[in-house]
Enzyme design. Structure first.
Site, PDB file in Angstrom:
ATOM      1  N   HIS A 183       0.828  -1.203   0.000  1.00  0.00           N
ATOM      2  CA  HIS A 183       0.000   0.000   0.000  1.00  0.00           C
ATOM      3  C   HIS A 183       0.863   1.255   0.000  1.00  0.00           C
ATOM      4  CE1 HIS A 183      -2.801   3.132   1.302  1.00  0.00           C
ATOM      5  NE2 HIS A 183      -3.771   2.332   0.885  1.00  0.00           N
ATOM      6  N   GLU A 213       1.237   4.083  -2.752  1.00  0.00           N
ATOM      7  CA  GLU A 213       1.263   5.451  -2.226  1.00  0.00           C
ATOM      8  C   GLU A 213       2.547   5.823  -1.488  1.00  0.00           C
ATOM      9  OE1 GLU A 213      -2.233   6.064   0.114  1.00  0.00           O
ATOM     10  OE2 GLU A 213      -3.594   5.386  -1.455  1.00  0.00           O
ATOM     11  N   HIS A 245      -7.186  -2.155  -4.488  1.00  0.00           N
ATOM     12  CA  HIS A 245      -5.843  -1.874  -5.009  1.00  0.00           C
ATOM     13  C   HIS A 245      -5.334  -3.024  -5.871  1.00  0.00           C
ATOM     14  CE1 HIS A 245      -5.123   1.926  -3.142  1.00  0.00           C
ATOM     15  NE2 HIS A 245      -5.295   1.462  -1.905  1.00  0.00           N
TER      16      HIS A 245
END
Length: 300
Positions: A183, A213, A245
């Site tokens: 993530h 991210e 995602h």
């Protein structure tokens, strides 16, 4: 029964001593109220709005209940965005605050909260601060402990690397690359991702870690793929669930998905849509963290 204090003799009535011996274990709440010890477990995940991700949560729930037979288990999602999406679909999932409040109302005095996050980042720290606020609250809980996320110690990193490698599709060749999508975060805990790259590289030089991210980025991964002359790439989530995602940012048909971008560069991409919580060896790490947290609850 009698005791001497100097020249005086004081007697303690036998029935008083018996009363003390027969008093059961109690958790003392505020204002002098005594409540019987009642232990419970709260599983706190980021959450997912995708039905396909439920397989990971079901696997976690089953593993925890097997390890702690008879102990009540509750769930909470830390993401308000996910909770709001699910609420519109008629599925109401508690936040950590609401879940703890309900458990307090149900009379739980000792609660072990297990973080189902991958790194000790913002979500984990938020849960840590939130649930610990319930400890010692008037008429609240006597003891609250929090289990570590998946990656915390050196041993966790080593076990996770081994677990993920053992769950790579068996038809993968040594020359084929594996790209793990994490993530990522702006939190200092993002350091766990480049650290993961180091751990994986020592065991398998064709495994690369990127994040949506944070860092390393997909661009960083592209450099490594080119440097190592990869031709085939297995794409796997470095997340507990194969949710939005994984299905869109990683394996989606959109032009900016990792699969699309790497395909344009000539790589043959093979998405593997399984979250890490679907791997038994990874579940064992979370359960082991929970065992430590549960043990530290004590009985008082």
């Amino acid at each position: 029964m009698q005791y001497r204090f100097g020249d005086k003799i004081k007697f303690i009535p036998a029935f008083i001593l018996v009363c003390f011996l027969l008093i059961p274990s109690f958790a003392m709440a505020g204002h002098g109220d005594a409540k019987p010890v009642k232990k419970g477990i709260l599983l706190a995940a980021f959450g997912s709005s995708m039905p396909e991700a439920q397989a990971s949560f079901d696997a976690i729930d089953k593993a925890v209940k097997k390890a702690f037979p008879g102990v009540p288990v509750r769930w909470a999602y830390s993401s308000s965005i996910i909770r709001n999406i699910l609420a519109k679909e008629g599925r109401n999932i508690d936040s950590p605050v609401m879940a703890m409040t309900k458990m307090m109302d149900e009379g739980f005095t000792h609660v072990a909260v297990q973080s189902l996050h991958t790194i000790p980042g913002e979500e984990y720290c938020g849960i840590l601060e939130t649930v610990k606020a319930f400890e010692g609250m008037p008429k609240g809980m006597s003891k609250v402990t929090v289990g570590k996320p998946l990656l915390y110690s050196n041993k966790d990193m080593q076990r996770t690397v081994k677990a993920i490698i053992s769950n790579i599709p068996k038809d993968r060749k040594a020359k084929d690359a594996v790209v793990l999508m994490g993530h990522g975060t702006h939190h200092v805990a993002n350091i766990y991702y480049p650290a993961s790259q180091d751990y994986f590289s020592k065991v398998d030089p064709m495994i690369f870690v990127g994040t949506v991210e944070g860092t390393p980025s997909l661009d960083d991964v592209k450099v490594l793929l080119k440097k190592n002359k990869a031709k085939k790439v297995y794409l796997m989530p470095y997340m507990s669930v194969a949710g939005d995602h994984a299905r869109n940012d990683m394996a989606g048909a959109e032009a900016d998905s990792w699969k699309s971008e790497l395909t344009k560069l000539g790589y043959k991409c093979v998405p593997v849509l399984k979250g890490t919580a679907e791997f038994p060896q990874v579940l064992d790490i979370w359960v082991d963290h929970l065992k430590v947290a549960f043990k530290h609850l004590g009985d008082h």
